[in-house]
Scaffold this motif. Structure first.
Motif, PDB file in Angstrom:
ATOM      1  N   ARG A  41       0.848  -1.205   0.000  1.00  0.00           N
ATOM      2  CA  ARG A  41       0.000   0.000   0.000  1.00  0.00           C
ATOM      3  C   ARG A  41       0.879   1.250   0.000  1.00  0.00           C
ATOM      4  O   ARG A  41       1.816   1.363   0.765  1.00  0.00           O
ATOM      5  CB  ARG A  41      -0.919   0.005   1.214  1.00  0.00           C
ATOM      6  N   GLY A  42       0.534   2.194  -0.877  1.00  0.00           N
ATOM      7  CA  GLY A  42       1.272   3.443  -0.971  1.00  0.00           C
ATOM      8  C   GLY A  42       2.502   3.379  -1.859  1.00  0.00           C
ATOM      9  O   GLY A  42       3.177   4.386  -2.049  1.00  0.00           O
ATOM     10  N   SER A  66      -3.106   2.417  -3.726  1.00  0.00           N
ATOM     11  CA  SER A  66      -3.668   3.357  -2.756  1.00  0.00           C
ATOM     12  C   SER A  66      -3.261   2.962  -1.336  1.00  0.00           C
ATOM     13  O   SER A  66      -3.147   1.774  -1.023  1.00  0.00           O
ATOM     14  CB  SER A  66      -5.194   3.354  -2.887  1.00  0.00           C
ATOM     15  N   THR A  67      -3.037   3.970  -0.489  1.00  0.00           N
ATOM     16  CA  THR A  67      -2.657   3.684   0.900  1.00  0.00           C
ATOM     17  C   THR A  67      -3.766   2.975   1.661  1.00  0.00           C
ATOM     18  O   THR A  67      -3.511   2.325   2.663  1.00  0.00           O
ATOM     19  CB  THR A  67      -2.267   4.976   1.653  1.00  0.00           C
TER      20      THR A  67
END
Length: 81
Positions: A41-42, A66-67
């Protein structure tokens, strides 16, 4: 084939013990080398897999996970768990 735009992925799944997603540029599955979903994520990745065996065409599209990307248990459903 891919645009120069870094596209966002909001869902990831698992297949054969590896986390992955569908590339937003070409729609083909791609997998990450990380074993921890929080490391994925991120992060940004480039999809460099060959997407056409006939032409040896590569996607080469960039994506960012996406985070707060959701985890889908059925994204890569292989018919039995």
């Amino acid at each position: 084939m891919a645009t120069n735009e870094i596209l966002t992925v909001s869902r990831i799944g698992r297949a054969d013990g590896e986390y992955g997603c569908y590339c937003p540029h070409c729609g083909k599955p791609m997998f990450f080398s990380e074993d921890d979903i929080d490391d994925i994520r991120g992060s940004q990745y480039q999809h460099t897999s060959i997407i056409s065996l006939l032409t040896s065409e590569r996607c080469d599209g960039w994506l960012e996970v996406s985070t707060d990307a959701g985890y889908s248990r059925i994204m890569f459903d292989q018919g039995g768990e």
